[in-house]
Design a protein around this motif. Structure first.
Motif, short mmCIF file in Angstrom:
data_model
loop_
_atom_site.label_atom_id
_atom_site.label_comp_id
_atom_site.label_asym_id
_atom_site.label_seq_id
_atom_site.Cartn_x
_atom_site.Cartn_y
_atom_site.Cartn_z
N ALA A 83 1.77 12.57 2.81
CA ALA A 83 3.11 13.10 3.14
C ALA A 83 3.86 12.14 4.05
N GLY A 84 3.16 11.56 5.01
CA GLY A 84 3.79 10.58 5.89
C GLY A 84 4.24 9.34 5.14
N LEU A 85 3.40 8.88 4.23
CA LEU A 85 3.76 7.73 3.40
C LEU A 85 4.99 8.05 2.55
N LEU A 86 5.01 9.24 1.98
CA LEU A 86 6.18 9.63 1.18
C LEU A 86 7.44 9.70 2.04
N ASP A 87 7.32 10.18 3.27
CA ASP A 87 8.47 10.20 4.17
C ASP A 87 8.98 8.79 4.44
N GLU A 88 8.05 7.87 4.69
CA GLU A 88 8.43 6.47 4.93
C GLU A 88 9.14 5.87 3.71
N LEU A 89 8.58 6.13 2.53
CA LEU A 89 9.20 5.60 1.31
C LEU A 89 10.57 6.22 1.07
N THR A 90 10.68 7.52 1.33
CA THR A 90 11.97 8.21 1.17
C THR A 90 13.01 7.62 2.11
N ASP A 91 12.63 7.38 3.36
CA ASP A 91 13.54 6.77 4.32
C ASP A 91 13.98 5.38 3.84
N ALA A 92 13.05 4.64 3.25
CA ALA A 92 13.35 3.27 2.82
C ALA A 92 14.29 3.24 1.62
N ILE A 93 14.07 4.14 0.65
CA ILE A 93 14.89 4.06 -0.57
C ILE A 93 15.95 5.14 -0.66
N GLY A 94 15.86 6.15 0.22
CA GLY A 94 16.88 7.18 0.26
C GLY A 94 16.80 8.24 -0.82
N ASP A 95 15.65 8.32 -1.50
CA ASP A 95 15.52 9.27 -2.61
C ASP A 95 14.09 9.81 -2.65
N PRO A 96 13.89 11.11 -2.31
CA PRO A 96 12.53 11.65 -2.31
C PRO A 96 11.89 11.65 -3.69
N HIS A 97 12.68 11.88 -4.74
CA HIS A 97 12.13 11.86 -6.10
C HIS A 97 11.66 10.45 -6.45
N GLY A 98 12.45 9.47 -6.13
CA GLY A 98 12.08 8.08 -6.38
C GLY A 98 10.84 7.67 -5.60
N ALA A 99 10.73 8.16 -4.35
CA ALA A 99 9.55 7.86 -3.54
C ALA A 99 8.30 8.44 -4.18
N ARG A 100 8.39 9.70 -4.66
CA ARG A 100 7.24 10.32 -5.32
C ARG A 100 6.86 9.55 -6.59
N MET A 101 7.87 9.12 -7.34
CA MET A 101 7.60 8.36 -8.57
C MET A 101 6.91 7.04 -8.24
N LEU A 102 7.37 6.34 -7.22
CA LEU A 102 6.73 5.07 -6.83
C LEU A 102 5.27 5.29 -6.44
N LEU A 103 5.02 6.35 -5.69
CA LEU A 103 3.64 6.62 -5.29
C LEU A 103 2.80 7.06 -6.48
N ASP A 104 3.39 7.83 -7.39
CA ASP A 104 2.68 8.23 -8.61
C ASP A 104 2.25 6.99 -9.41
N ILE A 105 3.19 6.09 -9.62
CA ILE A 105 2.91 4.87 -10.39
C ILE A 105 1.82 4.05 -9.69
N THR A 106 1.94 3.91 -8.38
CA THR A 106 0.97 3.13 -7.61
C THR A 106 -0.42 3.73 -7.73
N CYS A 107 -0.51 5.05 -7.57
CA CYS A 107 -1.82 5.71 -7.63
C CYS A 107 -2.43 5.63 -9.03
N ARG A 108 -1.60 5.76 -10.05
CA ARG A 108 -2.13 5.61 -11.41
C ARG A 108 -2.64 4.20 -11.64
N GLN A 109 -1.87 3.22 -11.20
CA GLN A 109 -2.27 1.82 -11.37
C GLN A 109 -3.60 1.54 -10.68
N LEU A 110 -3.80 2.12 -9.51
CA LEU A 110 -5.02 1.89 -8.74
C LEU A 110 -6.13 2.89 -9.04
N ARG A 111 -5.81 3.87 -9.89
CA ARG A 111 -6.74 4.94 -10.24
C ARG A 111 -7.21 5.72 -8.99
N LEU A 112 -6.24 6.02 -8.13
CA LEU A 112 -6.52 6.80 -6.93
C LEU A 112 -6.19 8.26 -7.20
#
Length: 90
Positions: free
Chosen positions: A14-43
Motif C-alpha cells: 500500500a505504501g509503494l502504491l501511494d508513492e507511485l500514485t504521488d509520482a504519476i498522479g493516477d492511482p489506477h495507473g500506479a496499480r497497473m504498473l505494480l501489476d505488470i511488475t509483479c507479473r513480470q517478476l512472478r511475485l
C-alpha cells in the motif's frame, strides 16, 4: 509491523502504491504498473515481505526517472527494515 526496539514500520505494498500514485498522479495507473511488475517478476500479491518489495522496486527503478524517485524511496525503507529486523532477531 514495527520492529521491537525500533520505531520503524515495515514497508507495505500500500505504501509503494501511494508513492507511485504521488509520482504519476493516477492511482489506477500506479496499480497497473505494480501489476505488470509483479507479473513480470512472478511475485504473489499482495507484496508482504521486504524482499519482494525490494525486487519490485528494483524493477520499477528501470522504468524511468519519474518512477525511479518513488521506487528508490520505498526500496531504501525496505532495505533498512530488513537490516533492522535481522539485527533485532540476532
Amino acid at each position: 509491523m514495527t520492529i521491537a526496539g525500533w520505531d520503524f514500520e515495515q514497508p507495505t505494498e500500500a505504501g509503494l502504491l501511494d508513492e507511485l500514485t504521488d509520482a504519476i498522479g493516477d492511482p489506477h495507473g500506479a496499480r497497473m504498473l505494480l501489476d505488470i511488475t509483479c507479473r513480470q517478476l512472478r511475485l504473489e500479491r499482495p507484496l508482504t515481505s521486504p524482499g519482494d518489495i525490494i525486487l519490485a522496486t528494483e524493477c520499477l527503478l528501470e522504468m524511468g526517472d519519474l518512477l525511479r524517485v518513488a521506487a528508490r524511496s520505498t526500496k531504501i525503507r525496505a532495505v533498512t527494515y530488513r537490516a533492522l529486523a535481522t539485527k533485532a532477531s540476532s
